[in-house]
Design an enzyme around this catalytic site. Structure first.
Site, PDB file in Angstrom:
ATOM      1  N   GLU A  23      -5.265  -8.123  -0.237  1.00  0.00           N
ATOM      2  CA  GLU A  23      -6.047  -7.966   0.987  1.00  0.00           C
ATOM      3  C   GLU A  23      -7.503  -7.690   0.639  1.00  0.00           C
ATOM      4  O   GLU A  23      -7.795  -6.892  -0.253  1.00  0.00           O
ATOM      5  CB  GLU A  23      -5.543  -6.789   1.841  1.00  0.00           C
ATOM      6  N   GLU A  42       0.792  -1.235   0.000  1.00  0.00           N
ATOM      7  CA  GLU A  42       0.000   0.000   0.000  1.00  0.00           C
ATOM      8  C   GLU A  42       0.824   1.285   0.000  1.00  0.00           C
ATOM      9  O   GLU A  42       0.735   2.112   0.925  1.00  0.00           O
ATOM     10  CB  GLU A  42      -0.975  -0.015   1.181  1.00  0.00           C
TER      11      GLU A  42
END
Length: 430
Positions: free
Chosen positions: A241, A127
């Site tokens: 995720e 991320e």
């Protein structure tokens, strides 16, 4: 050549926690492999594995990670090494802190450690955010070039900028849209896999247990920007995720997501966020089965991918040898001529806190896959070709410290034939 189930799995977190290092255990790995999760994403902290930029890897931390890698891949699982740093080192973001050379050095050292094992996939960075997308693409390309220069042919997972949301892949609030900038990622097409994440609360952050997106249309609306981009540009992707709470609405979201992703051939798989023995039992997306199994686990296991994934050499890294002793295989059944019609035999073997439950399904030609439920839900199995029982399809459910329910001693077999027709059979085991 190694063959195992493709892509669907779980994040086993803890090694990256800000409060300290709480690695998942080999027992955690066994729990989820026993349930059919065949891909394990293991987050780690850059500052802990490399305490000085450009310096040597920390021996203790690296070796603790290697124990987990060796254990999981020895059982046929894919392991994704996830540098869980958000494009930062000690809080300094790319562009003002760590350089491309620092990032390339990290991945040179990691690639040299794990490149001999094709079941290890390299997750460059979790991320990235709060920088220009071009700065991130430049850093990612430096790491990719460094990995390839070591001779590694492992898969390389590349997140996008702006927390790598599938829903925001074509948006530009974080800078140049990933859909434009990530086309500049370079590297062997056979190795590069683009990674996106997705949550279902109102701001899509994964910080709220409620699900604001759940219907088939809403789920497609979240994932389509990423998946359609993969299709249009002949790229492969992975959902590193996704997670949600336990409400009925979230069950719908999870189910529709699993169905959606299973229908996309350019998405190699997914890993649920999260599990690991360090999570408190109250963490709403954790599926760690303590003190009891979580409902999301049952919703996910229905959609685990049981197709095969093959790659080249899977030798364990040379850093250290695995310390876990493999359990003893089940005793071969008496050799008898295979019956002319479909029949089933189940045998049991346990000892040293391990168990094996083996199902022998005749004839071999009538079977595509088998799942076994011995009291804790259907779980994927190690699948064989009849070598222990000539003419039979052999399926083995194995684990450590995960007992079967022995009252009653019943095994339910879910058998899928080559045409996709499923038969459920109940057998007792001795």
């Amino acid at each position: 050549v190694s063959t195992q189930s493709t892509g669907t799995g779980v994040n086993l977190a803890g090694g990256e926690f800000d409060s300290g290092t709480y690695w998942p255990t080999t027992g955690d790995i066994d729990i989820f492999l026993g349930k059919g999760f065949k891909t394990i994403r293991i987050p780690f902290k850059w500052e802990r594995i490399q305490p000085t930029l450009g310096g040597a890897l920390a021996t203790t931390y690296r070796d603790q990670l290697t124990v987990l890698v060796n254990h999981a891949t020895s059982k046929g699982a894919i392991v994704i090494l996830d540098c869980h740093n958000y494009a930062r080192y000690n809080g300094a973001v790319f562009g003002s802190g760590p350089t491309n050379a620092h990032f390339a050095d990290l991945w040179t050292r990691l690639a040299n450690t794990y490149k001999s094992n094709c079941l290890v996939w390299f997750g460059l960075m979790n991320e990235p955010n709060s920088m220009s997308t071009e700065v991130w693409v430049s850093a990612a390309n430096a790491a990719i070039q460094a990995i390839v220069a070591t001779g590694a042919t492992n898969k390389i997972l590349v997140c996008g900028n702006g927390w790598s949301g599938a829903h925001s892949w074509t948006q530009n609030w974080y800078g140049t849209a990933n859909s434009a900038a990530m086309l500049s990622i370079t590297g062997p097409a056979s190795q590069i896999v683009f990674e996106a994440h997705q949550y279902f609360d109102s701001d899509k952050s994964g910080t709220n247990p409620d699900c604001a997106f759940s219907t088939t249309t809403q789920i497609a609306g979240l994932f389509d920007p990423f998946v359609n981009w993969l299709n249009a540009n002949n790229k492969k992707g992975f959902i590193g995720e996704f997670g949600a709470g336990t409400s009925i609405t979230c069950q719908t979201a999870i189910t529709n997501t699993a169905i959606y992703l299973a229908s996309k051939s350019n998405v190699l798989g997914w890993t649920w966020w999260a599990a690991g023995s360090a999570w408190p039992s109250t963490y709403f997306t954790s599926i760690q089965p303590t003190p009891s199994p979580k409902p999301q686990e049952a919703w996910l296991t229905t959609y685990l991918d049981l197709t095969s994934y093959s790659c080249g050499p899977t030798a364990a890294p040379t850093t250290l040898k695995p310390t876990t002793k493999a359990p003893t295989p089940p005793t071969k059944p008496p050799t008898t001529p295979p019956p002319t019609s479909t029949s089933y035999t189940v045998s049991w073997n346990s000892g040293s806190n391990t168990y094996w439950l083996a199902a022998y399904v005749y004839p071999l030609s009538a079977v595509a896959s088998v799942q076994i439920d011995c009291g804790y839900g259907y779980r994927a199995t190690t699948q064989g070709d009849g070598s222990w029982a000539p003419g039979a399809y052999v399926a083995i459910l194995q684990g450590t410290g995960i007992p079967c329910n022995d009252n009653p001693k019943v095994a339910n077999l879910k058998i899928t034939n080559p045409s996709g027709v499923v038969t459920t059979v109940t057998k007792t085991w001795p």
